[in-house]
Design an enzyme around this catalytic site. Structure first.
Site, PDB file in Angstrom:
ATOM      1  N   GLU B 126      -4.387  -0.320   1.123  1.00 19.39           N
ATOM      2  CA  GLU B 126      -3.775   0.608   0.493  1.00 19.39           C
ATOM      3  C   GLU B 126      -3.660   0.048  -0.990  1.00 19.39           C
ATOM      4  O   GLU B 126      -2.929  -1.136  -1.219  1.00 19.39           O
ATOM      5  CB  GLU B 126      -2.319   1.430   1.385  1.00 19.39           C
ATOM      6  CG  GLU B 126      -3.312   1.932   2.507  1.00 19.39           C
ATOM      7  CD  GLU B 126      -2.160   2.384   3.158  1.00 19.39           C
ATOM      8  OE1 GLU B 126      -1.553   2.625   2.928  1.00 19.39           O
ATOM      9  OE2 GLU B 126      -2.335   3.211   4.166  1.00 19.39           O
ATOM     10  N   GLY B 130      -1.890  -4.696   0.281  1.00 17.44           N
ATOM     11  CA  GLY B 130      -2.920  -5.476   0.534  1.00 17.44           C
ATOM     12  C   GLY B 130      -2.394  -6.678   1.538  1.00 17.44           C
ATOM     13  O   GLY B 130      -2.806  -6.366   3.128  1.00 17.44           O
ATOM     14  N   GLU B 363     -11.183  -9.605   1.611  1.00 17.28           N
ATOM     15  CA  GLU B 363     -10.958  -9.643   3.642  1.00 17.28           C
ATOM     16  C   GLU B 363      -9.874 -10.699   3.892  1.00 17.28           C
ATOM     17  O   GLU B 363      -9.621 -11.848   4.669  1.00 17.28           O
ATOM     18  CB  GLU B 363     -12.144 -10.424   4.233  1.00 17.28           C
ATOM     19  CG  GLU B 363     -13.372  -9.259   5.112  1.00 17.28           C
ATOM     20  CD  GLU B 363     -13.206  -9.428   5.416  1.00 17.28           C
ATOM     21  OE1 GLU B 363     -13.944 -10.105   6.563  1.00 17.28           O
ATOM     22  OE2 GLU B 363     -14.893  -7.958   6.046  1.00 17.28           O
ATOM     23  N   THR B 365      -6.868 -12.540   0.969  1.00 18.81           N
ATOM     24  CA  THR B 365      -6.948 -13.374   0.537  1.00 18.81           C
ATOM     25  C   THR B 365      -6.542 -15.053   0.472  1.00 18.81           C
ATOM     26  O   THR B 365      -6.673 -15.788   1.993  1.00 18.81           O
ATOM     27  CB  THR B 365      -5.701 -13.465  -0.746  1.00 18.81           C
ATOM     28  OG1 THR B 365      -4.380 -13.908   0.057  1.00 18.81           O
ATOM     29  CG2 THR B 365      -5.639 -12.260  -1.622  1.00 18.81           C
TER      30      THR B 365
END
Lengths: 259, 387
Positions: B126, B130, B363, B365
């Site tokens: 969202e 993150g 997917e 950082t």
């Protein structure tokens, strides 16, 4: 609807080389693949099968290794493969090949349509399709670029010509040969490839199809190759460089020099 | 390097490579330019049974796993990673169902995902959540036999084009990370809509949109697992899919390396091909070595993910982290080898460099990957010292 597709195993044309001494195609060390034009025939048969709930049999004449191209056809989605193989068939020209294929087709049940590629990439004769039709005494159309319409006993096709196309109606069963404009052949899926690995390809010999040995193979082939050679190239192309205007001037000067 | 693939794996790899070469590569630049979702290629992949490779046989799959999926993703990424991620994201949306779905949910959704008839997507991120997954604000409120979902998910791959969404939403705010749950939401459900397609630096063929939930009512049967499992569903899913991001990175890097090597052989400067200059040779050698190391790590992690061994978080994170960092470096170097030509859109390496960047970001950082790895290291050490 039962469709038969005739396919041939050929040396990969992209690797083709000619022996300068003998003038023959070098077959050693060259991958053998399905004749590229036959892929269009296979694809068209599969589209007809899917649209009209039919079955497709792929038929090939060749050495035992030709089983590979029949398995490729099974991977693409044909229902059965049949291989004509045996010493009697070896050395056949297009006449003997057409005769043998016609007998094999007659062994299959109620065939409605036979589709061939327009020609083989090795021999390039484009004669087997029409030869097959002659042996079966059925109508044929070569270089079909589109099947417009097909029903139980007739079909309407477009035949590619130098200047456009002809629309031809013919009664079934019939033979057509197809050009690459007709479709884009599918890439076989994994399930098809797995099915192909397990597929049993029956091999039929001369006796099984009831052939007259005198009309088969080298004995049944009146064609004699006199000489094969690589054509010598004459002249050389020349690239003109510069802007369109500069090129036009250069071209004019060259042409004027020749006049 | 020889990885001793089984006959079936070899078949999968060759088929994916053939589709990449014949059907993807010729249109890759155009897809990038037009930012168009590659529907035609998706249907080719579906017809080739490639969506089936990682799905169990009982749901219409071919019974492979993460490793087989990685082989496909790698091959597709050599040609266009925008295409590859559209393919892989369906897996990202489907793994939660495979891992936590009931038999009924699997039977209902997996066959269509396996056949490629319907694409899936995973909606977690969202605007304010993150890396910090616990910050999600989307809510799911139980109402009789239904749940009612509200909130906006951001940057969701395949959103709008996929038909099956796994959405993570908060069911009990007081429980923090343990208060979220995973739900299946089908396209067409009233209250589910999508934002505009995002404009991205790379992977531009893939579609990235908001998933907007406005009083979106779904039957309680669409809950995955049980309430409170949302965070676990997400983490276990990523364990299965991070090797796939690694494979994407390896594919992009290999694609760029192949272009660079061929270019170096053909490009003549100072009367010799630039591949004869040691400065270029050393770059190519490093690029190849790093790519191969990344591949070995990705394949190992993928095989671990399929083996059923306990915790694979560290291995999956390492594969994703290392391969994506390698990918970024290799693609930047590929542009350098091609010089001015590399910078031009006529050559494919600038796109590969743009595509590479996202593999370090999505997917999780690469900073999050390092956190996961470090956390696992400390946990392992603590476990040992207790013994």
């Amino acid at each position: 609807m039962h469709i038969v597709v005739c396919i041939k195993q050929v040396p990969d044309p992209s690797q083709a080389r000619i022996d300068r001494e003998t003038g023959l195609v070098i077959r050693e060390g060259v991958d053998k693949i399905i004749n590229p034009y036959d892929l269009y025939a296979l694809e068209e048969s599969l589209r007809l099968k899917e649209a009209h709930d039919g079955q497709v049999t792929a038929l090939s004449m060749g050495p035992p290794s030709a089983e590979d191209v029949l398995k490729d056809a099974v991977a693409m989605g044909v229902d059965h493969g049949v291989l004509l193989s045996g010493r009697d068939f070896a050395g056949a020209d297009t006449l003997a090949t057409s005769y043998a294929l016609a007998l094999a087709v007659q062994k299959l049940e109620s065939v409605d349509l036979i589709i061939c590629g327009k020609q083989a990439a090795d021999g390039d004769t484009a004669q087997v399709g029409p030869g097959l039709a002659a042996n079966l005494d059925r109508p044929h159309v070569t270089e079909v670029r589109k099947i417009r319409h097909i029903e139980e006993d007739k079909m309407v096709v477009e035949r590619l010509t130098d200047t456009g196309y002809e629309v031809i109606r013919l009664s079934l069963p019939a033979v057509i040969t197809v050009v690459k404009e007709i479709n884009e052949p599918r890439i076989p899926g994994l399930r098809g490839m797995m099915r192909a690995k397990k597929a049993q390809i029956p091999a039929w010999d001369a006796e099984y199809i009831g052939a007259d040995p005198q009309r088969l193979g080298l004995k049944g082939s009146p064609t004699r190759v006199w000489r094969t050679f690589e054509p010598t190239r004459h002249g050389q192309g020349e690239m003109l460089r510069g802007t369109a205007g500069e090129q036009a001037v250069l071209l004019w000067e060259k042409l004027r020099g020749r006049l | 390097m020889e990885y001793f693939l089984t006959e079936e794996q070899q078949m999968i790899k060759e088929l994916a490579a053939r589709i990449a070469e014949e059907r993807v590569k010729p249109v890759a630049a155009e897809l990038d330019e037009k930012e168009e979702f590659p529907w035609e290629i998706m249907s080719i992949l579906a017809e080739a049974d490639l969506f089936r490779v990682w799905v169990p046989e009982e749901y219409g799959g071919l019974g492979g796993g993460v490793f087989e999926q990685a082989l496909v993703v790698e091959e597709l990424s050599k040609a266009c990673s925008g295409v590859a991620v559209s393919y892989a994201a369906s897996g990202l949306g489907a793994f939660p169902i495979l891992l936590y779905g009931s038999e009924e949910q699997k039977n209902r959704y997996m066959p269509d995902i396996a056949s490629g008839k319907r694409l899936a997507a995973f909606a977690l991120t969202e605007a304010d959540a993150g890396s910090d997954v616990s910050a999600i604000a989307t809510t799911a409120v139980k109402d009789g036999d239904d749940y009612v979902l509200n909130g906006t998910k951001q940057w969701i791959t395949n959103a709008g084009d996929a038909e099956i969404y796994v959405v993570i939403a908060v069911t009990d705010k007081s429980k923090g990370a343990r208060g979220s749950s995973a739900f299946i939401v089908e396209k067409g459900t009233p209250g589910l809509s999508f934002g505009k397609k995002e404009k991205k630096l790379g992977i531009r063929a893939s579609s990235t949109r908001e998933v907007i939930l406005e009083n979106c009512r779904i039957p309680k049967e669409n809950l995955l697992g049980r309430e409170g499992l949302g965070f676990v569903v997400a983490m276990k899913t990523f364990d299965k899919t991070r090797p796939g991001i690694g494979a994407q990175a390896v594919g992009i890097a290999q694609g760029a390396l192949d272009v660079a090597v061929n270019y170096a052989r053909e490009r003549v400067q100072f009367d010799q091909p630039i591949s004869s200059f040691q400065g270029v040779q050393f770059m190519l050698a490093d690029m190849a070595t790093q790519t191969e190391a990344a591949r070995a790590l990705v394949y190992s992690a993928a095989k671990m993910a399929d083996s059923g061994v306990g915790n694979i978080s560290k291995a999956a994170a390492m594969a994703k982290l290392f391969a994506s960092d390698v990918c970024m470096k290799v693609t930047v170097d590929a542009v350098q080898v091609l010089g001015g030509y590399g910078y031009m859109r006529e050559y494919p390496v600038e796109k590969m460099m743009r595509d590479a960047k996202i593999t370090q970001i999505y997917e999780g950082t690469n900073q999050i990957q390092r956190s996961i790895i470090a956390l696992e290291l400390v946990r392992e050490a603590a476990r040992k010292s207790r013994k």
